[in-house]
Write a protein that holds these residues in place. Structure first.
Motif, PDB file in Angstrom:
ATOM      1  N   HIS A 249       0.840  -1.201   0.000  1.00 26.74           N
ATOM      2  CA  HIS A 249       0.000   0.000   0.000  1.00 26.74           C
ATOM      3  C   HIS A 249       0.874   1.250   0.000  1.00 26.74           C
TER       4      HIS A 249
ATOM      5  N   GLY B 294       0.360  -0.511  -4.726  1.00 24.89           N
ATOM      6  CA  GLY B 294      -0.652   0.538  -4.644  1.00 24.89           C
ATOM      7  C   GLY B 294      -0.012   1.914  -4.782  1.00 24.89           C
TER       8      GLY B 294
ATOM      9  N   MET C 158      -2.427  -1.089  -8.704  1.00 21.48           N
ATOM     10  CA  MET C 158      -3.710  -0.603  -8.204  1.00 21.48           C
ATOM     11  C   MET C 158      -3.534   0.834  -7.738  1.00 21.48           C
TER      12      MET C 158
ATOM     13  N   GLU D  32      -5.089   4.213  -5.245  1.00 22.47           N
ATOM     14  CA  GLU D  32      -5.742   4.466  -3.958  1.00 22.47           C
ATOM     15  C   GLU D  32      -5.540   5.927  -3.569  1.00 22.47           C
TER      16      GLU D  32
ATOM     17  N   THR E 155      -6.521  -1.262 -13.818  1.00 24.66           N
ATOM     18  CA  THR E 155      -6.383  -1.188 -12.365  1.00 24.66           C
ATOM     19  C   THR E 155      -7.650  -1.676 -11.659  1.00 24.66           C
TER      20      THR E 155
ATOM     21  N   ALA F 170      -7.777  -4.925  -9.180  1.00 22.01           N
ATOM     22  CA  ALA F 170      -8.319  -4.821  -7.812  1.00 22.01           C
ATOM     23  C   ALA F 170      -9.438  -5.837  -7.576  1.00 22.01           C
TER      24      ALA F 170
END
Length: 265
Positions: free
Chosen positions: A159, A179, A206, A208, A255, A259
């Motif tokens: 992340h 991420g 991904m 975020e 993406t 996810a």
């Protein structure tokens, strides 16, 4: 951005239970959805926070999911009941990953040996339940990578990746997902990410917000209170797409599919 022909974006990391969202949490979810960002993955960072995230996600089926975990900052509060309670949360249908867990040697809010102990315990829980892991790492790369090699999660995402090329390539070689947040929009400290993000395969990338933190510095209209929220994810998408040389539509589609596959939603 709202008129682009794309799948809904998935914000894989939203601290939606943060106190800054207490007054307008439902409206934040609605604004995200109207901006093409849905569902949201609510990050669990402590036992109490993970319980709240799971409870809220249960009220928003299909629009919100949650993770269940103990952030390294909170590792010092763990005890013999922590893992059994996380396991109870993890089997709920709206809970889709273990975490946020990992190591943070930047702030050292918990002693490092305690951080390592409870990170390993959460990796073991994810293995036992065959669940993905939502990872946190700051200034702890050698120990972090060593524990991941030892416990080998089936699927894990780093992340808010902000590291260097060596760290990125190590993570990719280990089969990890990455991420990317609005850090990439920061002209002061995100320049290196603009080049590195090209090295991430689309099926491992991904996006975020990490809201309410990390508000993109180059937003055309900055929020008066400075608070980040998932409705700003299309802006991050546009930055990432520009850096990797793909269209916004292709980057959105890839993406989002990554996810969905990663979290099983």
């Amino acid at each position: 951005m709202n008129n682009l022909p794309m799948n809904n974006l998935i914000d894989i990391g939203v601290n939606l239970m943060h106190r800054s969202f207490h007054e307008d949490r439902d409206q934040v979810v609605a604004r995200a959805e109207s901006s093409g960002v849905s569902p949201l993955i609510i990050t669990g960072t402590s036992l109490r926070n993970s319980i709240e995230a799971a409870r809220y996600a249960s009220r928003m089926p299909g629009k919100c999911y949650a993770t269940a975990g103990i952030h390294p900052h909170d590792a010092k509060s763990c005890n013999a009941e922590t893992i059994p309670k996380l396991k109870e949360l993890a089997v709920l249908p709206q809970v889709v990953a273990i975490g946020e867990c990992g190591l943070d040697y930047n702030r050292d809010f918990s002693p490092r040996d305690i951080q390592r102990k409870w990170f390993a315990s959460q990796l073991q829980l994810a293995q036992e339940l065959n669940m993905p892991v939502f990872l946190h790492e700051r200034d702890a790369f050698p120990d972090f990578a060593a524990l991941l090699r030892e416990h080998k999660p089936a699927r894990a995402v780093v992340h808010c990746f902000t590291g260097n090329e060596k760290e990125l390539m190590t993570y990719l070689d280990m089969g990890l997902y990455i991420g990317i947040t609005g850090w990439i929009c920061d002209e002061r400290r995100g320049k290196h990410l603009k080049a590195l993000v090209k090295r991430i395969p689309l099926d491992r990338l991904m996006i975020e917000t990490d809201a309410p933190f990390l508000t993109p510095r180059d937003l055309p209209a900055k929020p008066a209170d400075g608070r980040n929220e998932p409705a700003f994810l299309p802006h991050i998408l546009q930055s990432v797409a520009g850096c990797i040389g793909k269209s916004v539509e292709e980057t959105a589609r890839a993406t989002t599919e990554t996810a969905k596959r990663f979290f099983g939603i």
